[in-house]
Design an enzyme around this catalytic site. Structure first.
Site, PDB file in Angstrom:
ATOM      1  CD  GLU A  13      12.944  -4.731  -5.231  1.00 55.37           C
ATOM      2  OE1 GLU A  13      13.441  -5.146  -4.702  1.00 55.37           O
ATOM      3  OE2 GLU A  13      13.145  -4.983  -6.654  1.00 55.37           O
ATOM      4  CG  LEU A  14      11.377  -9.498   0.375  1.00 51.58           C
ATOM      5  CD1 LEU A  14      11.751 -10.849   0.820  1.00 51.58           C
ATOM      6  CD2 LEU A  14       9.713  -9.484   0.155  1.00 51.58           C
ATOM      7  CE  LYS A  31      -3.249  -9.135  -2.644  1.00 54.54           C
ATOM      8  NZ  LYS A  31      -3.898  -7.517  -1.439  1.00 54.54           N
ATOM      9  N   PRO A  32      -3.861  -5.842  -6.115  1.00 51.00           N
ATOM     10  CG  PRO A  32      -4.722  -3.761  -6.842  1.00 51.00           C
ATOM     11  CD  PRO A  32      -4.503  -5.307  -6.956  1.00 51.00           C
ATOM     12  CB  CYS A  71      10.941  -0.980   1.708  1.00 51.01           C
ATOM     13  SG  CYS A  71      11.081  -0.242  -0.211  1.00 51.01           S
ATOM     14  CD1 TRP A 107      -0.081  -1.474   3.271  1.00 48.22           C
ATOM     15  CD2 TRP A 107       0.820   0.039   2.775  1.00 48.22           C
ATOM     16  NE1 TRP A 107       0.778  -2.000   4.434  1.00 48.22           N
ATOM     17  CE2 TRP A 107       1.351  -0.371   4.493  1.00 48.22           C
ATOM     18  CE3 TRP A 107       1.157   1.651   3.572  1.00 48.22           C
ATOM     19  CZ2 TRP A 107       1.650   0.884   5.084  1.00 48.22           C
ATOM     20  CZ3 TRP A 107       1.794   2.542   4.555  1.00 48.22           C
ATOM     21  CH2 TRP A 107       2.182   1.656   5.097  1.00 48.22           C
ATOM     22  CG  ASN A 108       5.294   1.824   0.657  1.00 44.00           C
ATOM     23  OD1 ASN A 108       4.763   0.589   0.063  1.00 44.00           O
ATOM     24  ND2 ASN A 108       6.837   1.582   1.466  1.00 44.00           N
ATOM     25  N   GLY A 124       6.331  -6.382  -0.378  1.00 46.54           N
ATOM     26  CA  GLY A 124       6.272  -6.797   1.052  1.00 46.54           C
ATOM     27  C   GLY A 124       6.852  -6.343   1.842  1.00 46.54           C
TER      28      GLY A 124
HETATM   29  P1  NAP Z   1       2.172  -7.050   3.521  1.00 45.73           P
HETATM   30  O1  NAP Z   1       1.792  -7.166   4.904  1.00 45.73           O
HETATM   31  O2  NAP Z   1       3.455  -8.351   3.462  1.00 45.73           O
HETATM   32  O3  NAP Z   1       1.613  -6.886   2.538  1.00 45.73           O
HETATM   33  C1  NAP Z   1       2.283  -6.814   1.006  1.00 45.73           C
HETATM   34  C2  NAP Z   1       0.980  -7.292   0.159  1.00 45.73           C
HETATM   35  O4  NAP Z   1       1.310  -8.843   0.483  1.00 45.73           O
HETATM   36  C3  NAP Z   1      -0.622  -6.968  -0.013  1.00 45.73           C
HETATM   37  O5  NAP Z   1      -0.606  -6.912  -1.243  1.00 45.73           O
HETATM   38  C4  NAP Z   1      -1.126  -8.132   0.637  1.00 45.73           C
HETATM   39  O6  NAP Z   1      -1.857  -7.897   0.954  1.00 45.73           O
HETATM   40  C5  NAP Z   1      -0.310  -9.403   0.546  1.00 45.73           C
HETATM   41  N1  NAP Z   1      -0.781 -10.434   1.114  1.00 45.73           N
HETATM   42  C6  NAP Z   1      -0.601 -10.071   2.630  1.00 45.73           C
HETATM   43  N2  NAP Z   1      -1.089 -11.485   3.538  1.00 45.73           N
HETATM   44  C7  NAP Z   1      -0.536 -11.707   2.126  1.00 45.73           C
HETATM   45  C8  NAP Z   1      -0.563 -13.650   1.981  1.00 45.73           C
HETATM   46  N3  NAP Z   1      -0.669 -14.827   3.907  1.00 45.73           N
HETATM   47  N4  NAP Z   1      -0.206 -13.961   1.062  1.00 45.73           N
HETATM   48  C9  NAP Z   1      -0.156 -13.257  -0.126  1.00 45.73           C
HETATM   49  N5  NAP Z   1      -0.008 -11.842  -0.491  1.00 45.73           N
HETATM   50  C10 NAP Z   1      -0.264 -11.836   1.046  1.00 45.73           C
HETATM   51  O7  NAP Z   1       3.771  -6.311   3.591  1.00 45.73           O
HETATM   52  P2  NAP Z   1       2.679  -4.361   3.608  1.00 45.73           P
HETATM   53  O8  NAP Z   1       2.648  -4.307   5.320  1.00 45.73           O
HETATM   54  O9  NAP Z   1       1.353  -4.147   3.038  1.00 45.73           O
HETATM   55  O10 NAP Z   1       4.148  -3.786   3.070  1.00 45.73           O
HETATM   56  C11 NAP Z   1       4.980  -3.011   3.825  1.00 45.73           C
HETATM   57  C12 NAP Z   1       6.218  -3.894   3.711  1.00 45.73           C
HETATM   58  O11 NAP Z   1       6.866  -4.243   2.356  1.00 45.73           O
HETATM   59  C13 NAP Z   1       7.508  -3.499   4.524  1.00 45.73           C
HETATM   60  O12 NAP Z   1       8.679  -4.173   4.594  1.00 45.73           O
HETATM   61  C14 NAP Z   1       8.305  -2.936   3.352  1.00 45.73           C
HETATM   62  O13 NAP Z   1       9.912  -2.671   4.153  1.00 45.73           O
HETATM   63  C15 NAP Z   1       7.774  -3.209   2.328  1.00 45.73           C
HETATM   64  N6  NAP Z   1       7.697  -2.767   1.081  1.00 45.73           N
HETATM   65  C16 NAP Z   1       9.261  -3.415   0.617  1.00 45.73           C
HETATM   66  C17 NAP Z   1       9.738  -2.627  -1.165  1.00 45.73           C
HETATM   67  C18 NAP Z   1      11.166  -3.194  -2.218  1.00 45.73           C
HETATM   68  O14 NAP Z   1      11.142  -2.529  -2.745  1.00 45.73           O
HETATM   69  N7  NAP Z   1      11.797  -3.871  -1.222  1.00 45.73           N
HETATM   70  C19 NAP Z   1       8.952  -1.639  -1.159  1.00 45.73           C
HETATM   71  C20 NAP Z   1       7.881  -1.063  -0.709  1.00 45.73           C
HETATM   72  C21 NAP Z   1       7.499  -2.063   0.628  1.00 45.73           C
HETATM   73  P3  NAP Z   1      -3.060  -6.970   1.458  1.00 45.73           P
HETATM   74  O15 NAP Z   1      -2.499  -5.527   2.180  1.00 45.73           O
HETATM   75  O16 NAP Z   1      -4.181  -6.750   0.365  1.00 45.73           O
HETATM   76  O17 NAP Z   1      -3.457  -7.968   2.423  1.00 45.73           O
END
Ligand code: NAP
Length: 459
Positions: A229-230, A154-155, A263, A130-131, A207
């Site tokens: 990309e975590l 899937k956004p 991130c 979402w960020n 994510g």
């Molecule tokens: P997240 O909870 O891992 O969610 C990311 C995506 O995965 C969302 O679309 C989410 O859906 C989905 N998701 C959640 N549970 C899932 C499952 N069990 N199976 C498959 N997909 C699933 O992360 P977030 O809190 O949204 O984002 C923040 C994280 O992303 C931070 O750790 C950040 O550092 C990282 N990030 C990394 C980068 C990079 O380029 N390295 C860039 C940006 C963000 P829903 O949102 O619909 O629940």
């Protein structure tokens, strides 16, 4: 239907479909069925469609930016910046589609020719956070489509509206059903459907590290390719020979971007002894002058966090640091505005053992640590499971080179707080993931190398 809320005031901004399993399966099938036709199109035809999409979105960038502010909370200038950043990927890959070059290799056999071609990896899927609701999607889809892959995405259910608007404009540009599909609904179920479908040949995920690992394990079952990309835990290192004002400005702008929910946000700020106290004071003074508010205005403001979980996490980390002896130089608590706003906060007197040093903060918190010398700061900066980006401020050329070699990260940024644009390879090492997005490296993630031996050429 999924309700989408404005984090600034809790109002409903819109709704997104809550797709059933059958609907997701049907969308996956459309993605797979569209692959042969799309992959056989001329690279120029694919590039032209991307270009058309780029132009349509660019003409309405303000419409996209305002929607982005409403569903994500970042301020308008940042939202416009994100739209331009994302558009940069569509434009870049519209051009790059024509440059997926192969190779010829001097033959090892008589009367033969060795040819290496790059073929699209197949139907692909992506999951985004979402960020950066616009840029993340633009970056993944543009790369996949340029390479000749189709993609289902899937956004995040927290910010799907900008994503669906992008899809609407893609259709208007002539990018057909199947080539680019989108679904929303239960994240776990959709993730499971993506990883378990053997027709999907690659998944790109941005994510958290926890979910990334889950998906990577599942993808191991049929050896699906992945780009991950975590999370990050970026060190921001300021040596006492640095340009002081540049370092302060670079830190403040990098940290307050998207209220720290990035991130690559500086998570641990290491400042050398001799300038430490002055630096902390200068950062606090600069941050104190920035307003906290909802984002639909021209001025740069620090917006709300995305949801209650986000604000609880930041509050817990700050409280934990306070109890462990941190000095609160500025802020340190939820903002008087209430809701999801948190005060921009500057913490000093921190130790590496504190939770705030080991956790991705994802909020407007400057966590500042003192260090004595180069060797010590390299060891401390690398003492994390993450390795996405590191920022280093120094004017010593030798030190700049040594730091770029010795820091364990996918990206090292010297004397700047800004990581870049479509032309650079974005990505991490260690638990920050693998694979790269952007630049000519990015498209390599979506192709398979095929070696062709043409023997018997004398017959
Ligand atoms: P997240 O909870 O891992 O969610 C990311 C995506 O995965 C969302 O679309 C989410 O859906 C989905 N998701 C959640 N549970 C899932 C499952 N069990 N199976 C498959 N997909 C699933 O992360 P977030 O809190 O949204 O984002 C923040 C994280 O992303 C931070 O750790 C950040 O550092 C990282 N990030 C990394 C980068 C990079 O380029 N390295 C860039 C940006 C963000 P829903 O949102 O619909 O629940």
């Amino acid at each position: 239907m999924i309700n989408v809320f404005n984090p600034a005031d809790g109002s409903v901004v819109g709704t997104a479909p809550d797709n059933s399993v059958a609907e997701v399966q049907a969308a996956i099938t459309r993605t797979c069925d569209a692959f042969p036709g799309w992959s056989r199109k001329l690279a120029k035809e694919r590039g032209d469609l991307l270009r058309r999409w780029f132009e349509l979105v660019r003409a309405d960038r303000l419409v996209f930016a305002e929607l982005l502010v409403r569903e994500n909370g970042k301020c308008l200038s940042e939202a416009l910046g994100e739209i331009d950043y994302g558009l940069g990927f569509i434009e870049w890959y519209a051009e790059e589609a024509k440059r997926v070059y192969g190779d010829t290799i001097p033959s090892h056999a008589a009367n033969a020719q060795v040819i290496v071609v790059k073929e699209p990896a197949g139907p692909t899927a992506a999951i985004t956070p979402w960020n950066f609701p616009f840029m993340m999607i633009a970056r993944k889809i543009a790369t996949a489509l340029a390479a000749g892959c189709t993609m289902i995405i899937k956004p995040s259910e927290l910010t799907p509206l900008t994503a669906y608007k992008l899809l609407e404009y893609a259709r208007r540009a002539g990018i057909p059903e199947g080539v680019f599909e989108m679904v929303t609904g239960n994240p776990k179920d959709i993730g499971q459907l993506f990883v378990s479908d053997t027709r999907i040949r690659k998944i790109s995920f941005t994510g958290s590290t926890a979910i990334g690992k889950l998906l990577a394990s599942a993808c191991g079952n049929d050896l699906k390719k992945m780009t991950l990309e975590l999370g990050g835990n970026a060190p921001f290192i300021v040596f006492d020979d640095a340009s002081f004002d540049d370092a302060v400005a670079g830190l403040v702008s990098a940290k307050l971007r998207n209220s720290g929910q990035v991130c690559i946000s500086p998570n641990r700020v290491y400042v050398q002894d001799a300038i430490h106290d002055r630096f902390v004071a200068a950062v606090a003074q600069k941050v104190a002058a920035i307003r906290v508010d909802q984002g639909l205005q021209d001025e740069f403001v620090v917006g709300p966090l995305i949801n209650q979980l986000g604000i609880d996490k930041v509050a817990e980390l700050v409280d934990d640091a306070k109890h462990a002896g941190a000095k609160v130089v500025l802020g340190g608590k939820p903002h008087a505005k209430g809701g999801l706003f948190y005060e921009p906060t500057v913490l000093a007197n921190l130790e590496d053992e504190m939770r705030v040093a080991q956790t991705e903060i994802f909020g407007p918190v400057f966590a500042i640590y003192r260090f004595r010398n180069e060797e010590e700061v390299v060891r401390r900066a690398n003492n994390t499971e993450y390795g996405l980006v590191a920022y280093v401020y120094t004017r010593d050329l030798g030190r700049a080179f040594r730091m770029s070699r010795n820091i364990e990260a996918g990206m090292v940024i010297l004397n700047s707080g800004s990581v870049g644009t479509a032309s650079i390879p974005f990505g991490g090492v260690k638990h920050s993931g693998y694979g790269r997005e952007g630049s000519y490296y990015g498209i390599e993630e979506y192709v398979e190398v095929k070696y062709v031996l043409m023997a018997g050429l004398d017959k």
